[in-house]
Motif scaffolding. Structure first.
Motif, PDB file in Angstrom:
ATOM      1  N   GLY A  62      15.513  32.377  18.332  1.00 35.78           N
ATOM      2  CA  GLY A  62      16.150  31.710  17.193  1.00 35.78           C
ATOM      3  C   GLY A  62      17.572  31.260  17.455  1.00 35.78           C
ATOM      4  N   ARG A  63      17.969  31.168  18.707  1.00 35.59           N
ATOM      5  CA  ARG A  63      19.324  30.748  19.064  1.00 35.59           C
ATOM      6  C   ARG A  63      19.319  29.277  19.450  1.00 35.59           C
ATOM      7  NH1 ARG A  63      20.883  33.150  23.505  1.00 35.59           N
ATOM      8  NH2 ARG A  63      18.934  34.168  23.972  1.00 35.59           N
ATOM      9  N   TYR A  64      18.999  28.440  18.457  1.00 33.40           N
ATOM     10  CA  TYR A  64      18.976  26.992  18.685  1.00 33.40           C
ATOM     11  C   TYR A  64      19.088  26.280  17.350  1.00 33.40           C
ATOM     12  CZ  TYR A  64      14.241  26.371  16.865  1.00 33.40           C
ATOM     13  OH  TYR A  64      13.133  26.308  16.041  1.00 33.40           O
ATOM     14  N   GLN A  65      19.418  25.018  17.425  1.00 37.83           N
ATOM     15  CA  GLN A  65      19.429  24.170  16.229  1.00 37.83           C
ATOM     16  C   GLN A  65      19.085  22.754  16.637  1.00 37.83           C
ATOM     17  OE1 GLN A  65      23.560  24.604  15.020  1.00 37.83           O
ATOM     18  NE2 GLN A  65      24.001  22.533  15.671  1.00 37.83           N
ATOM     19  N   ILE A  66      18.507  22.035  15.697  1.00 41.78           N
ATOM     20  CA  ILE A  66      18.201  20.624  15.907  1.00 41.78           C
ATOM     21  C   ILE A  66      19.300  19.826  15.227  1.00 41.78           C
ATOM     22  CG2 ILE A  66      16.559  18.766  15.463  1.00 41.78           C
ATOM     23  CD1 ILE A  66      14.363  20.961  15.413  1.00 41.78           C
ATOM     24  N   SER A  67      19.930  18.967  15.988  1.00 37.18           N
ATOM     25  CA  SER A  67      21.011  18.156  15.461  1.00 37.18           C
ATOM     26  C   SER A  67      20.515  17.339  14.266  1.00 37.18           C
ATOM     27  CB  SER A  67      21.517  17.224  16.560  1.00 37.18           C
ATOM     28  OG  SER A  67      22.489  16.346  16.053  1.00 37.18           O
ATOM     29  N   ALA A  68      21.374  17.199  13.268  1.00 38.73           N
ATOM     30  CA  ALA A  68      21.008  16.494  12.034  1.00 38.73           C
ATOM     31  C   ALA A  68      21.191  14.986  12.151  1.00 38.73           C
ATOM     32  CB  ALA A  68      21.836  17.037  10.872  1.00 38.73           C
ATOM     33  N   ARG A  69      21.018  14.449  13.340  1.00 38.19           N
ATOM     34  CA  ARG A  69      21.130  13.006  13.538  1.00 38.19           C
ATOM     35  C   ARG A  69      20.009  12.286  12.792  1.00 38.19           C
ATOM     36  NH1 ARG A  69      20.764  11.810  19.391  1.00 38.19           N
ATOM     37  NH2 ARG A  69      21.980   9.954  18.945  1.00 38.19           N
ATOM     38  N   LYS A  70      20.283  11.071  12.341  1.00 36.09           N
ATOM     39  CA  LYS A  70      19.315  10.310  11.546  1.00 36.09           C
ATOM     40  C   LYS A  70      17.978  10.146  12.268  1.00 36.09           C
ATOM     41  CE  LYS A  70      18.510   5.977   9.069  1.00 36.09           C
ATOM     42  NZ  LYS A  70      17.113   6.264   9.028  1.00 36.09           N
ATOM     43  N   LYS A  71      18.003   9.812  13.551  1.00 34.72           N
ATOM     44  CA  LYS A  71      16.756   9.616  14.295  1.00 34.72           C
ATOM     45  C   LYS A  71      15.909  10.888  14.282  1.00 34.72           C
ATOM     46  CE  LYS A  71      18.736   6.357  17.573  1.00 34.72           C
ATOM     47  NZ  LYS A  71      19.043   6.124  18.986  1.00 34.72           N
ATOM     48  N   ASN A  72      16.564  12.038  14.410  1.00 39.01           N
ATOM     49  CA  ASN A  72      15.836  13.310  14.378  1.00 39.01           C
ATOM     50  C   ASN A  72      15.253  13.562  12.990  1.00 39.01           C
ATOM     51  OD1 ASN A  72      16.700  13.627  17.005  1.00 39.01           O
ATOM     52  ND2 ASN A  72      18.325  15.059  16.483  1.00 39.01           N
ATOM     53  N   GLN A  73      16.041  13.318  11.968  1.00 41.07           N
ATOM     54  CA  GLN A  73      15.573  13.519  10.598  1.00 41.07           C
ATOM     55  C   GLN A  73      14.411  12.591  10.270  1.00 41.07           C
ATOM     56  OE1 GLN A  73      19.122  13.046   8.230  1.00 41.07           O
ATOM     57  NE2 GLN A  73      19.857  15.096   8.720  1.00 41.07           N
ATOM     58  N   ASP A  74      14.424  11.384  10.826  1.00 37.46           N
ATOM     59  CA  ASP A  74      13.347  10.438  10.571  1.00 37.46           C
ATOM     60  C   ASP A  74      11.997  10.969  11.047  1.00 37.46           C
ATOM     61  OD1 ASP A  74      15.058   8.674   9.359  1.00 37.46           O
ATOM     62  OD2 ASP A  74      15.205   7.307  11.086  1.00 37.46           O
ATOM     63  N   MET A  75      11.986  11.780  12.101  1.00 35.23           N
ATOM     64  CA  MET A  75      10.729  12.377  12.577  1.00 35.23           C
ATOM     65  C   MET A  75      10.061  13.190  11.472  1.00 35.23           C
ATOM     66  SD  MET A  75       9.632  11.742  15.625  1.00 35.23           S
ATOM     67  CE  MET A  75       8.475  13.072  15.767  1.00 35.23           C
ATOM     68  N   PHE A  76      10.876  13.946  10.744  1.00 37.18           N
ATOM     69  CA  PHE A  76      10.357  14.800   9.683  1.00 37.18           C
ATOM     70  C   PHE A  76       9.978  13.990   8.445  1.00 37.18           C
ATOM     71  CE2 PHE A  76      13.141  17.421  12.308  1.00 37.18           C
ATOM     72  CZ  PHE A  76      12.289  18.467  12.636  1.00 37.18           C
ATOM     73  N   LEU A  77      10.597  12.830   8.276  1.00 36.87           N
ATOM     74  CA  LEU A  77      10.288  11.973   7.134  1.00 36.87           C
ATOM     75  C   LEU A  77       9.096  11.057   7.395  1.00 36.87           C
ATOM     76  CD1 LEU A  77      13.917  10.902   6.158  1.00 36.87           C
ATOM     77  CD2 LEU A  77      12.482  12.608   5.013  1.00 36.87           C
ATOM     78  N   ASP A  78       8.984  10.569   8.623  1.00 39.96           N
ATOM     79  CA  ASP A  78       7.960   9.580   8.952  1.00 39.96           C
ATOM     80  C   ASP A  78       6.600  10.190   9.286  1.00 39.96           C
ATOM     81  OD1 ASP A  78       9.938   7.688   8.620  1.00 39.96           O
ATOM     82  OD2 ASP A  78      10.305   7.418  10.762  1.00 39.96           O
ATOM     83  N   TYR A  79       6.598  11.440   9.741  1.00 35.80           N
ATOM     84  CA  TYR A  79       5.359  12.093  10.174  1.00 35.80           C
ATOM     85  C   TYR A  79       5.203  13.446   9.508  1.00 35.80           C
ATOM     86  CZ  TYR A  79       5.434   8.570  13.823  1.00 35.80           C
ATOM     87  OH  TYR A  79       5.455   7.377  14.487  1.00 35.80           O
ATOM     88  N   VAL A  80       3.967  13.933   9.478  1.00 36.68           N
ATOM     89  CA  VAL A  80       3.712  15.303   9.042  1.00 36.68           C
ATOM     90  C   VAL A  80       4.129  16.163  10.234  1.00 36.68           C
ATOM     91  CG1 VAL A  80       1.984  16.945   8.261  1.00 36.68           C
ATOM     92  CG2 VAL A  80       1.831  14.546   7.557  1.00 36.68           C
ATOM     93  N   PHE A  81       5.387  16.551  10.230  1.00 37.79           N
ATOM     94  CA  PHE A  81       6.037  17.211  11.364  1.00 37.79           C
ATOM     95  C   PHE A  81       7.038  18.202  10.792  1.00 37.79           C
ATOM     96  CE2 PHE A  81       9.197  17.112  14.937  1.00 37.79           C
ATOM     97  CZ  PHE A  81       8.347  17.492  15.961  1.00 37.79           C
ATOM     98  N   THR A  82       6.842  19.467  11.098  1.00 40.66           N
ATOM     99  CA  THR A  82       7.675  20.527  10.522  1.00 40.66           C
ATOM    100  C   THR A  82       8.644  21.080  11.571  1.00 40.66           C
ATOM    101  OG1 THR A  82       6.149  22.293  11.157  1.00 40.66           O
ATOM    102  CG2 THR A  82       5.751  21.197   9.021  1.00 40.66           C
ATOM    103  N   GLU A  83       9.554  21.917  11.122  1.00 42.23           N
ATOM    104  CA  GLU A  83      10.465  22.581  12.054  1.00 42.23           C
ATOM    105  C   GLU A  83       9.685  23.475  13.020  1.00 42.23           C
ATOM    106  OE1 GLU A  83      14.111  24.269  10.607  1.00 42.23           O
ATOM    107  OE2 GLU A  83      14.271  22.739   9.063  1.00 42.23           O
ATOM    108  N   GLU A  84       8.610  24.075  12.545  1.00 46.09           N
ATOM    109  CA  GLU A  84       7.768  24.895  13.422  1.00 46.09           C
ATOM    110  C   GLU A  84       7.102  24.010  14.486  1.00 46.09           C
ATOM    111  OE1 GLU A  84       6.264  28.458  14.888  1.00 46.09           O
ATOM    112  OE2 GLU A  84       7.789  28.148  13.344  1.00 46.09           O
TER     113      GLU A  84
END
Length: 126
Positions: free
Chosen positions: A22-44
């Protein structure tokens, strides 16, 4: 900057350990956020993609262009995964662009995790 397979394997082992702990984070860049918005794609799902990376997915290594962190080295990977578009349509194969920054304290920042904008060259894939 030249890297051999064993360097990438060690890097991925460290990244996997950090992600599992659990020692990581995904940058909140727009392109990264779009993955979660455009696809059925979770943090898991994102976590599983990172954990599934192997040496053959390696594309290259670059120096961090951020002026405050010139000593950092970023590793670039590509991975094709099958995803379902969030707002309808059939599953599709999506080529991902993944850029990782493993800090000295073994914390990982996933700078990029989004659709590739251009095809990657893979250093070790035959």
């Amino acid at each position: 900057m030249s890297v051999v397979k064993s360097d990438v394997a060690l890097y991925l082992a460290d990244v996997s350990k950090s992600v599992r702990e659990g020692r990581y984070q995904i940058s909140a860049r727009k392109k990264n956020q779009d993955m979660f918005l455009d696809y059925v794609f979770t943090e898991e799902d994102a976590k599983n993609v990172i954990l599934s990376l192997d040496v053959d997915d390696f594309s290259g290594v670059v120096k961090n262009e951020h002026p405050q962190h010139p000593e950092e080295v970023l590793y670039i990977f590509g991975k094709e995964i099958t995803l379902l578009p969030r707002y309808g349509g059939n599953e599709e194969v999506v080529p991902l662009y993944i850029k990782l920054n493993k800090l000295r304290n073994q914390y990982v920042i996933v700078i990029s995790l989004h659709e590739q904008e251009f095809p990657l060259h893979y250093a070790f894939k035959s």
